[in-house]
Scaffold this motif. Structure first.
Motif, short mmCIF file in Angstrom:
data_model
loop_
_atom_site.label_atom_id
_atom_site.label_comp_id
_atom_site.label_asym_id
_atom_site.label_seq_id
_atom_site.Cartn_x
_atom_site.Cartn_y
_atom_site.Cartn_z
N LEU A 14 -53.85 -16.73 67.12
CA LEU A 14 -52.52 -16.78 66.51
C LEU A 14 -52.51 -17.67 65.27
O LEU A 14 -51.88 -17.35 64.26
N ILE A 15 -53.24 -18.78 65.34
CA ILE A 15 -53.35 -19.66 64.17
C ILE A 15 -54.01 -18.91 63.02
O ILE A 15 -53.55 -18.96 61.88
N ARG A 16 -55.09 -18.19 63.32
CA ARG A 16 -55.79 -17.43 62.28
C ARG A 16 -54.88 -16.35 61.69
O ARG A 16 -54.84 -16.17 60.47
N ALA A 17 -54.15 -15.67 62.54
CA ALA A 17 -53.24 -14.62 62.04
C ALA A 17 -52.16 -15.22 61.14
O ALA A 17 -51.81 -14.64 60.10
N SER A 18 -51.66 -16.39 61.49
CA SER A 18 -50.65 -17.05 60.66
C SER A 18 -51.22 -17.45 59.31
O SER A 18 -50.58 -17.28 58.27
N ILE A 19 -52.44 -17.98 59.33
CA ILE A 19 -53.09 -18.38 58.07
C ILE A 19 -53.32 -17.16 57.18
O ILE A 19 -53.04 -17.19 55.99
N VAL A 20 -53.82 -16.07 57.77
CA VAL A 20 -54.08 -14.86 56.99
C VAL A 20 -52.78 -14.31 56.40
O VAL A 20 -52.73 -13.92 55.23
N ASN A 21 -51.72 -14.31 57.19
CA ASN A 21 -50.43 -13.82 56.72
C ASN A 21 -49.93 -14.67 55.54
O ASN A 21 -49.46 -14.13 54.53
N PHE A 22 -50.06 -15.98 55.66
CA PHE A 22 -49.64 -16.87 54.59
C PHE A 22 -50.50 -16.66 53.34
O PHE A 22 -49.99 -16.64 52.22
N GLN A 23 -51.81 -16.48 53.54
CA GLN A 23 -52.70 -16.23 52.40
C GLN A 23 -52.32 -14.95 51.67
O GLN A 23 -52.31 -14.91 50.43
N ARG A 24 -52.01 -13.92 52.41
CA ARG A 24 -51.61 -12.65 51.77
C ARG A 24 -50.32 -12.82 50.99
O ARG A 24 -50.16 -12.24 49.91
N THR A 25 -49.40 -13.60 51.52
CA THR A 25 -48.15 -13.85 50.82
C THR A 25 -48.43 -14.58 49.51
O THR A 25 -47.84 -14.25 48.47
N LEU A 26 -49.32 -15.55 49.56
CA LEU A 26 -49.68 -16.28 48.33
C LEU A 26 -50.37 -15.38 47.32
O LEU A 26 -50.13 -15.49 46.12
N GLU A 27 -51.24 -14.49 47.80
CA GLU A 27 -51.95 -13.58 46.90
C GLU A 27 -50.98 -12.63 46.19
O GLU A 27 -51.20 -12.27 45.04
N ILE A 37 -55.42 -23.08 47.11
CA ILE A 37 -54.74 -23.23 48.41
C ILE A 37 -55.30 -22.24 49.41
O ILE A 37 -55.53 -22.58 50.58
N ILE A 38 -55.56 -21.03 48.98
CA ILE A 38 -56.11 -20.01 49.86
C ILE A 38 -57.49 -20.44 50.37
O ILE A 38 -57.79 -20.34 51.56
N ASP A 39 -58.31 -20.99 49.47
CA ASP A 39 -59.63 -21.49 49.86
C ASP A 39 -59.51 -22.66 50.83
O ASP A 39 -60.27 -22.77 51.80
N ASP A 40 -58.56 -23.55 50.58
CA ASP A 40 -58.34 -24.69 51.47
C ASP A 40 -57.91 -24.23 52.86
O ASP A 40 -58.32 -24.82 53.87
N LEU A 41 -57.10 -23.19 52.92
CA LEU A 41 -56.68 -22.65 54.23
C LEU A 41 -57.87 -22.08 54.99
O LEU A 41 -57.98 -22.25 56.22
N ASP A 42 -58.77 -21.41 54.28
CA ASP A 42 -59.99 -20.90 54.92
C ASP A 42 -60.83 -22.04 55.49
O ASP A 42 -61.31 -21.98 56.61
N GLU A 43 -61.00 -23.09 54.68
CA GLU A 43 -61.77 -24.24 55.13
C GLU A 43 -61.12 -24.91 56.34
O GLU A 43 -61.80 -25.35 57.26
#
Length: 68
Positions: A14-27, A37-43
């Motif tokens: 669920l954490i990973r899904a939330s991060i991916v969803n937020f990354q897509r929104t930023l993209e 920020i997207i790279d920092d979220l991956d890290e």
């Protein structure tokens, strides 16, 4: 400082899904470049995953030490 990460495998997904969803929104955002920020979220997720694996390993080792 070390933190105890008390999440199950399902919670980690669920954490990973939330991060991916937020990354897509930023993209998709046209307001600014959010590549850093997207790279920092991956890290961040990689670190969380490593911490979880390390804690599981320590938990197993403690159980085996008690049985001996």
């Amino acid at each position: 400082m070390r933190y105890i990460l008390d999440v199950s495998g399902h919670d980690l997904k669920l954490i990973r899904a939330s991060i991916v969803n937020f990354q897509r929104t930023l993209e998709l955002s046209d307001h600014a470049e959010f590549d850093n920020i997207i790279d920092d979220l991956d890290e961040c997720f990689v670190k969380i995953s490593r911490m979880k694996k390390e804690q599981l390993k320590n938990k197993v080792m403690r159980k085996w030490d008690r049985k001996k």
